[in-house]
Design a protein around this motif. Sequence first.
Motif, mmCIF file in Angstrom:
data_model
loop_
_atom_site.group_PDB
_atom_site.id
_atom_site.type_symbol
_atom_site.label_atom_id
_atom_site.label_comp_id
_atom_site.label_asym_id
_atom_site.label_seq_id
_atom_site.Cartn_x
_atom_site.Cartn_y
_atom_site.Cartn_z
ATOM 1 N N LEU A 54 0.855 -1.194 0.000
ATOM 2 C CA LEU A 54 0.000 0.000 0.000
ATOM 3 C C LEU A 54 0.890 1.243 0.000
ATOM 4 C CD1 LEU A 54 -3.036 0.790 0.188
ATOM 5 C CD2 LEU A 54 -2.709 0.968 2.663
ATOM 6 N N PRO A 55 0.725 2.148 -0.945
ATOM 7 C CA PRO A 55 1.572 3.353 -0.967
ATOM 8 C C PRO A 55 1.458 4.129 0.351
ATOM 9 C CG PRO A 55 0.329 3.155 -3.009
ATOM 10 C CD PRO A 55 -0.221 2.118 -2.066
ATOM 11 N N VAL A 56 2.563 4.633 0.829
ATOM 12 C CA VAL A 56 2.602 5.330 2.119
ATOM 13 C C VAL A 56 1.529 6.416 2.231
ATOM 14 C CG1 VAL A 56 4.034 6.786 3.619
ATOM 15 C CG2 VAL A 56 5.001 4.725 2.592
ATOM 16 N N PRO A 57 1.315 7.250 1.214
ATOM 17 C CA PRO A 57 0.274 8.277 1.360
ATOM 18 C C PRO A 57 -1.136 7.703 1.537
ATOM 19 C CG PRO A 57 1.726 8.806 -0.477
ATOM 20 C CD PRO A 57 2.062 7.411 -0.034
ATOM 21 N N ALA A 58 -1.335 6.447 1.159
ATOM 22 C CA ALA A 58 -2.657 5.827 1.272
ATOM 23 C C ALA A 58 -2.893 5.169 2.632
ATOM 24 C CB ALA A 58 -2.835 4.789 0.165
ATOM 25 N N VAL A 59 -1.838 4.955 3.392
ATOM 26 C CA VAL A 59 -1.962 4.227 4.662
ATOM 27 C C VAL A 59 -2.869 4.964 5.645
ATOM 28 C CG1 VAL A 59 -0.701 3.365 6.686
ATOM 29 C CG2 VAL A 59 0.228 3.002 4.395
ATOM 30 N N GLY A 60 -2.621 6.234 5.872
ATOM 31 C CA GLY A 60 -3.429 7.000 6.823
ATOM 32 C C GLY A 60 -4.896 7.039 6.447
ATOM 33 N N PRO A 61 -5.219 7.448 5.224
ATOM 34 C CA PRO A 61 -6.625 7.467 4.825
ATOM 35 C C PRO A 61 -7.287 6.086 4.911
ATOM 36 C CG PRO A 61 -5.351 8.822 3.332
ATOM 37 C CD PRO A 61 -4.369 8.109 4.220
ATOM 38 N N PHE A 62 -6.561 5.038 4.525
ATOM 39 C CA PHE A 62 -7.133 3.693 4.592
ATOM 40 C C PHE A 62 -7.457 3.321 6.041
ATOM 41 C CE2 PHE A 62 -6.591 -0.952 5.008
ATOM 42 C CZ PHE A 62 -7.694 -1.338 4.262
ATOM 43 N N PHE A 63 -6.511 3.547 6.939
ATOM 44 C CA PHE A 63 -6.750 3.166 8.338
ATOM 45 C C PHE A 63 -7.757 4.079 9.026
ATOM 46 C CE2 PHE A 63 -3.378 0.183 7.682
ATOM 47 C CZ PHE A 63 -3.857 -0.902 8.391
ATOM 48 N N GLN A 64 -7.972 5.279 8.503
ATOM 49 C CA GLN A 64 -9.090 6.085 9.006
ATOM 50 C C GLN A 64 -10.405 5.380 8.702
ATOM 51 O OE1 GLN A 64 -8.280 9.802 7.016
ATOM 52 N NE2 GLN A 64 -7.290 10.665 8.839
ATOM 53 N N ARG A 65 -10.501 4.761 7.526
ATOM 54 C CA ARG A 65 -11.728 4.012 7.185
ATOM 55 C C ARG A 65 -11.860 2.775 8.070
ATOM 56 N NH1 ARG A 65 -10.289 8.164 4.240
ATOM 57 N NH2 ARG A 65 -11.769 8.777 2.642
ATOM 58 N N VAL A 66 -10.745 2.117 8.355
ATOM 59 C CA VAL A 66 -10.774 0.956 9.256
ATOM 60 C C VAL A 66 -11.277 1.388 10.636
ATOM 61 C CG1 VAL A 66 -9.344 -0.769 10.440
ATOM 62 C CG2 VAL A 66 -8.970 -0.298 7.997
ATOM 63 N N GLN A 67 -10.763 2.502 11.132
ATOM 64 C CA GLN A 67 -11.178 3.028 12.433
ATOM 65 C C GLN A 67 -12.671 3.360 12.422
ATOM 66 O OE1 GLN A 67 -9.739 7.009 13.471
ATOM 67 N NE2 GLN A 67 -9.179 6.209 15.494
ATOM 68 N N THR A 68 -13.120 4.023 11.376
ATOM 69 C CA THR A 68 -14.536 4.379 11.243
ATOM 70 C C THR A 68 -15.410 3.130 11.226
ATOM 71 O OG1 THR A 68 -14.016 6.426 10.082
ATOM 72 C CG2 THR A 68 -16.213 5.501 9.713
ATOM 73 N N MET A 69 -14.981 2.106 10.486
ATOM 74 C CA MET A 69 -15.768 0.873 10.396
ATOM 75 C C MET A 69 -15.788 0.133 11.725
ATOM 76 S SD MET A 69 -17.332 0.704 7.629
ATOM 77 C CE MET A 69 -18.072 -0.738 8.324
ATOM 78 N N ALA A 70 -14.699 0.140 12.466
ATOM 79 C CA ALA A 70 -14.682 -0.520 13.772
ATOM 80 C C ALA A 70 -15.713 0.136 14.690
ATOM 81 C CB ALA A 70 -13.284 -0.468 14.385
ATOM 82 N N ALA A 71 -15.774 1.456 14.673
ATOM 83 C CA ALA A 71 -16.761 2.165 15.500
ATOM 84 C C ALA A 71 -18.179 1.859 15.027
ATOM 85 C CB ALA A 71 -16.497 3.672 15.448
ATOM 86 N N ALA A 72 -18.379 1.807 13.705
ATOM 87 C CA ALA A 72 -19.715 1.535 13.170
ATOM 88 C C ALA A 72 -20.181 0.120 13.496
ATOM 89 C CB ALA A 72 -19.721 1.758 11.657
ATOM 90 N N VAL A 73 -19.273 -0.842 13.460
ATOM 91 C CA VAL A 73 -19.633 -2.223 13.803
ATOM 92 C C VAL A 73 -20.053 -2.292 15.265
ATOM 93 C CG1 VAL A 73 -18.689 -4.556 14.147
ATOM 94 C CG2 VAL A 73 -18.308 -3.355 11.983
ATOM 95 N N GLU A 74 -19.282 -1.647 16.145
ATOM 96 C CA GLU A 74 -19.641 -1.646 17.569
ATOM 97 C C GLU A 74 -20.995 -0.980 17.792
ATOM 98 O OE1 GLU A 74 -16.672 -0.242 20.318
ATOM 99 O OE2 GLU A 74 -15.104 -1.412 19.326
ATOM 100 N N VAL A 102 -14.355 -7.746 13.247
ATOM 101 C CA VAL A 102 -15.277 -8.758 13.754
ATOM 102 C C VAL A 102 -15.925 -8.233 15.035
ATOM 103 C CG1 VAL A 102 -15.478 -11.132 14.600
ATOM 104 C CG2 VAL A 102 -13.803 -10.573 12.804
ATOM 105 N N PRO A 103 -17.251 -8.196 15.082
ATOM 106 C CA PRO A 103 -17.910 -7.755 16.316
ATOM 107 C C PRO A 103 -17.639 -8.751 17.441
ATOM 108 C CG PRO A 103 -19.530 -8.661 14.790
ATOM 109 C CD PRO A 103 -18.213 -8.633 14.076
ATOM 110 N N ARG A 104 -17.402 -8.222 18.647
ATOM 111 C CA ARG A 104 -17.103 -9.075 19.801
ATOM 112 C C ARG A 104 -17.980 -8.701 20.985
ATOM 113 N NH1 ARG A 104 -12.460 -11.715 20.707
ATOM 114 N NH2 ARG A 104 -13.922 -12.810 22.056
ATOM 115 N N ASN A 105 -18.303 -9.712 21.746
ATOM 116 C CA ASN A 105 -19.001 -9.558 23.023
ATOM 117 C C ASN A 105 -18.406 -10.556 23.996
ATOM 118 O OD1 ASN A 105 -21.275 -7.572 22.587
ATOM 119 N ND2 ASN A 105 -21.623 -8.971 20.879
ATOM 120 N N ARG A 106 -18.467 -10.241 25.251
ATOM 121 C CA ARG A 106 -17.948 -11.173 26.261
ATOM 122 C C ARG A 106 -18.663 -12.505 26.130
ATOM 123 N NH1 ARG A 106 -14.486 -8.328 28.836
ATOM 124 N NH2 ARG A 106 -14.846 -6.220 29.535
#
Length: 139
Positions: A54-74, A102-106
């Motif tokens: 993944l090109p270095v300039p794309a890493v930050g924007p990509f992981f912002q989407r990962v972060q957003t999706m993790a919050a949305a899944v929760e 992956v959504p998680r629960n105790r």
Amino acid sequence: MGVECLFCAIAAGAQPAQIVLDDEVAVAFLDARPVFKGHVLVVPREHAETLTDLPVPAVGPFFQRVQTMAAAVEEGLSAAGTFVAMNNRISQSVAHLHVHIVPRNRKDGLRGFFWPRVKYADEAEAASYADKIRSALRG
């Protein structure tokens, strides 16, 4: 890479999937074989086989989407948390970078990884591994 890559085909709309995010940076969709219902894959729109591709300039924007999706899944699934993971080549079922959310629960039954654990013989051996990695960082 084109439609010969399953995830490129999904990103292009040529392969059906349950899309949950679609923008200029990434596409996120439900995994067809989820660990738990609501398991999402986030892929960069542009083909990259692994994180190191993944090109270095794309890493930050990509992981912002990962972060957003993790919050949305929760939030969307009322999950207590998420398991966020990625494979590079080994165990990578599709040769296109993808992050699992992956959504998680105790007490959800997921027991973590069944990886064998090893120990360093001593601090000197541990230091030698750390030195090798630091050397690779310096290039």
